[in-house]
Design a protein around this motif. Structure first.
Motif, PDB file in Angstrom:
ATOM      1  N   GLU A   1      44.051   1.401 112.097  1.00 41.80           N
ATOM      2  CA  GLU A   1      43.157   2.558 112.096  1.00 41.80           C
ATOM      3  C   GLU A   1      41.718   2.127 111.844  1.00 41.80           C
ATOM      4  O   GLU A   1      41.444   1.005 111.411  1.00 41.80           O
ATOM      5  CB  GLU A   1      43.572   3.523 110.986  1.00 41.80           C
ATOM      6  CG  GLU A   1      43.417   2.908 109.599  1.00 41.80           C
ATOM      7  CD  GLU A   1      44.094   3.711 108.505  1.00 41.80           C
ATOM      8  OE1 GLU A   1      43.441   3.970 107.485  1.00 41.80           O
ATOM      9  OE2 GLU A   1      45.282   4.073 108.669  1.00 41.80           O
TER      10      GLU A   1
ATOM     11  N   SER B   1      48.246   4.698 104.397  1.00 40.53           N
ATOM     12  CA  SER B   1      47.785   5.375 105.603  1.00 40.53           C
ATOM     13  C   SER B   1      48.630   4.928 106.795  1.00 40.53           C
ATOM     14  O   SER B   1      49.845   4.824 106.700  1.00 40.53           O
ATOM     15  CB  SER B   1      46.294   5.115 105.807  1.00 40.53           C
ATOM     16  OG  SER B   1      45.737   5.998 106.730  1.00 40.53           O
TER      17      SER B   1
ATOM     18  N   HIS C   1      36.570  13.193 105.537  1.00 36.38           N
ATOM     19  CA  HIS C   1      37.070  11.863 105.846  1.00 36.38           C
ATOM     20  C   HIS C   1      37.831  11.903 107.172  1.00 36.38           C
ATOM     21  O   HIS C   1      38.589  12.836 107.431  1.00 36.38           O
ATOM     22  CB  HIS C   1      37.991  11.382 104.732  1.00 36.38           C
ATOM     23  CG  HIS C   1      38.645  10.063 105.002  1.00 36.38           C
ATOM     24  ND1 HIS C   1      38.141   8.878 104.533  1.00 36.38           N
ATOM     25  CD2 HIS C   1      39.748   9.746 105.705  1.00 36.38           C
ATOM     26  CE1 HIS C   1      38.910   7.880 104.929  1.00 36.38           C
ATOM     27  NE2 HIS C   1      39.894   8.379 105.653  1.00 36.38           N
TER      28      HIS C   1
ATOM     29  N   GLU D   1      33.563   8.527 106.895  1.00 42.05           N
ATOM     30  CA  GLU D   1      33.565   9.541 105.846  1.00 42.05           C
ATOM     31  C   GLU D   1      32.132   9.976 105.542  1.00 42.05           C
ATOM     32  O   GLU D   1      31.219   9.137 105.480  1.00 42.05           O
ATOM     33  CB  GLU D   1      34.205   8.974 104.575  1.00 42.05           C
ATOM     34  CG  GLU D   1      34.325   9.981 103.447  1.00 42.05           C
ATOM     35  CD  GLU D   1      35.008   9.379 102.249  1.00 42.05           C
ATOM     36  OE1 GLU D   1      36.244   9.491 102.160  1.00 42.05           O
ATOM     37  OE2 GLU D   1      34.314   8.788 101.406  1.00 42.05           O
TER      38      GLU D   1
ATOM     39  N   GLN E   1      38.123   4.121 109.940  1.00 38.55           N
ATOM     40  CA  GLN E   1      37.820   5.254 109.064  1.00 38.55           C
ATOM     41  C   GLN E   1      36.321   5.526 109.022  1.00 38.55           C
ATOM     42  O   GLN E   1      35.511   4.603 109.069  1.00 38.55           O
ATOM     43  CB  GLN E   1      38.323   4.996 107.641  1.00 38.55           C
ATOM     44  CG  GLN E   1      39.822   4.939 107.501  1.00 38.55           C
ATOM     45  CD  GLN E   1      40.266   4.735 106.061  1.00 38.55           C
ATOM     46  OE1 GLN E   1      39.480   4.851 105.122  1.00 38.55           O
ATOM     47  NE2 GLN E   1      41.543   4.430 105.869  1.00 38.55           N
TER      48      GLN E   1
ATOM     49  N   LYS F   1      32.633   2.326 105.430  1.00 32.49           N
ATOM     50  CA  LYS F   1      33.361   2.832 106.593  1.00 32.49           C
ATOM     51  C   LYS F   1      32.456   2.834 107.828  1.00 32.49           C
ATOM     52  O   LYS F   1      31.304   2.400 107.776  1.00 32.49           O
ATOM     53  CB  LYS F   1      33.922   4.217 106.280  1.00 32.49           C
ATOM     54  CG  LYS F   1      34.847   4.190 105.052  1.00 32.49           C
ATOM     55  CD  LYS F   1      35.574   5.479 104.827  1.00 32.49           C
ATOM     56  CE  LYS F   1      36.320   5.485 103.495  1.00 32.49           C
ATOM     57  NZ  LYS F   1      37.407   4.505 103.440  1.00 32.49           N
TER      58      LYS F   1
ATOM     59  N   THR G   1      40.350   9.530 109.618  1.00 30.48           N
ATOM     60  CA  THR G   1      41.135   8.352 109.929  1.00 30.48           C
ATOM     61  C   THR G   1      41.344   8.339 111.434  1.00 30.48           C
ATOM     62  O   THR G   1      42.063   9.185 111.980  1.00 30.48           O
ATOM     63  CB  THR G   1      42.487   8.361 109.196  1.00 30.48           C
ATOM     64  OG1 THR G   1      42.248   8.377 107.786  1.00 30.48           O
ATOM     65  CG2 THR G   1      43.300   7.127 109.549  1.00 30.48           C
TER      66      THR G   1
END
Length: 425
Positions: free
Chosen positions: A293, A289, A350, A297, A295, A382, A352
């Motif tokens: 970051e 990726s 999802h 989801e 994440q 997440k 990011t």
């Protein structure tokens, strides 16, 4: 038995991570451990009132954080025991999927599916129901046929599919014990080709998602059209036609996150290769990726794909500025109690995000509000802000897992603050 916090191990402080993979969680543990045998691990657990295991650290919340002892199982002797007669392999819980996949392939075997990155540990991925994509493929936990774990009193417990509570123990959030070994179903090895198609109309999303062995669709919420479709198809099938679903073929390799090096990604442009070098988006040994970051989801019913995506249109102007990329996938239903795919085929959204918690959390709340009519189940590892009562209502076996948790860990050895929030004592 040694005193709490003074366990005799070969651990050095540098051996155990102090932060998660993304760097947004600094572990609050009072001590860090790297045992080199299962017996050593058992003594460590029996002598601690609070303990958690850390795998690859690819989790973006504090389910795995503890103010007690933090332990990595990466120092335990590696195990890869292939049972050809049963079509299963038993592996160390700390083993990375990428390392396991390479070994299986040399022996003529494969796993039915892999996640988008091969860097994650088997036990950690299973515990949070991490997944790949494909309408006929369950998440990684659905391939589990057996577990070996150290329970709160230091005992070694082995369970398989014959156990009444097995479906409650597989996706266990690290709350039922420290998983030392996992037995997985395997299949004969196979080859895939990966094609990237550009600029998909939303009306064709359903057809695209069901068009190959594994399909991921990428978008940035800056347009009503979907930027890329990554089709991972069986190698002996013909390539998609030139005008496939109104898209165009990528004429060079792509990275899901614009501006990131394509060398990090698995081969594309229809080049055939083994399953483990095509199912993940990213190569083992390269940064997956973007690295920096956050994440989130959400899993919603497969039949709600178009409506769930459309429900986010009103907040697209909020999503886009803090988004690196969004990935749309499918996962088949299973019977695991805490699986987001429990008893329903899923469409998965999802996100990011940029590495800015303060900017991202308000947008996460807006996304959850728009998806609420579809009873979204967030990925356990997440970033999410779902109300505990609402989340409990979305899992028919939530109360059963809570009871199992109380039974196997009555004193809260594996408890964390976030676990207490979603599974109160």
């Amino acid at each position: 038995m040694t005193a709490q916090g003074e366990h005799a191990t070969s651990t050095t402080a540098a051996d155990v991570p102090r932060r998660n993979w993304a760097g947004n969680v600094r572990y609050a543990a009072r001590a860090f451990h790297r045992p080199t045998s299962v017996d050593e691990l058992r003594r460590l657990v029996a002598g601690s009132n609070r303990i958690r295991a850390v795998g690859s650290g690819h989790s973006f919340n504090r389910f795995g954080d503890t103010d007690g002892d933090l332990v990595t199982l990466a120092g335990l002797p590696p195990v890869v025991d292939l049972d050809r007669e049963r079509g299963q392999v038993t592996v160390s819980g700390a083993m990375r999927y990428g390392d396991l996949a390479r070994h299986l392939h040399t022996q003529g075997y494969a796993l039915a599916n892999l996640a988008s990155l091969p860097h994650i540990s088997v036990a950690g991925a299973v515990a949070t129901a991490t997944h790949g994509s494909g309408q006929t493929h369950g998440n990684l936990a659905s391939a589990v046929a057996g577990l070996e774990l150290v329970t709160a009193d230091g005992d070694l417990l082995r369970v398989d599919r014959d156990a009444d509570t097995f479906a409650g123990m597989v996706v266990g959030l690290g709350a039922l014990g420290l998983v030392t070994r996992v037995t997985l179903d395997v299949v004969p090895t196979f080859e895939l080709r990966q094609y990237v198609r550009l600029d998909l109309d939303r009306e064709a999303l359903d057809e695209a998602l069901g068009s190959a062995y594994s399909v991921s669709v990428f978008t940035d919420f800056r347009s009503s059209r979907l930027r890329e479709v990554w089709r991972k198809q069986v190698a002996d099938q013909p390539p998609p036609p030139a005008e496939w679903l109104g898209t165009t073929a990528a004429d060079a390799p792509r990275h899901p996150v614009l501006g990131m090096p394509v060398e990090n990604c698995t081969p594309q442009l229809g080049e055939p290769g083994p399953w483990h070098e095509r199912l993940p988006h990213f190569k083992l040994g390269f940064t997956p990726s973007s690295g920096d970051e956050l994440q989130s989801e959400y899993h919603v019913p497969r039949t709600a794909a178009a409506d769930a995506l459309a429900a986010l249109d009103d907040v697209a102007h909020l999503i886009a500025p803090v988004l690196l990329v969004s990935e749309l996938r499918t996962v088949a239903a299973d019977e695991l109690w805490l699986s987001p795919n429990h008893q329903r085929d899923s469409f998965v959204l999802h996100f990011t995000w940029v590495d800015d918690t303060a900017a991202v959390l308000p947008v996460v709340a807006q996304v959850e509000e728009r998806l609420a009519p579809f009873a979204p189940r967030p990925h356990w590892g997440k970033v999410f802000v779902t109300d505990p009562a609402e989340l409990a209502a979305r899992y028919p076996r939530h109360a059963d897992f809570a009871a199992l948790l109380r039974h196997l860990d009555p004193t809260g050895t594996f408890r964390t603050e976030l676990l207490d929030r979603y599974f109160p004592r």
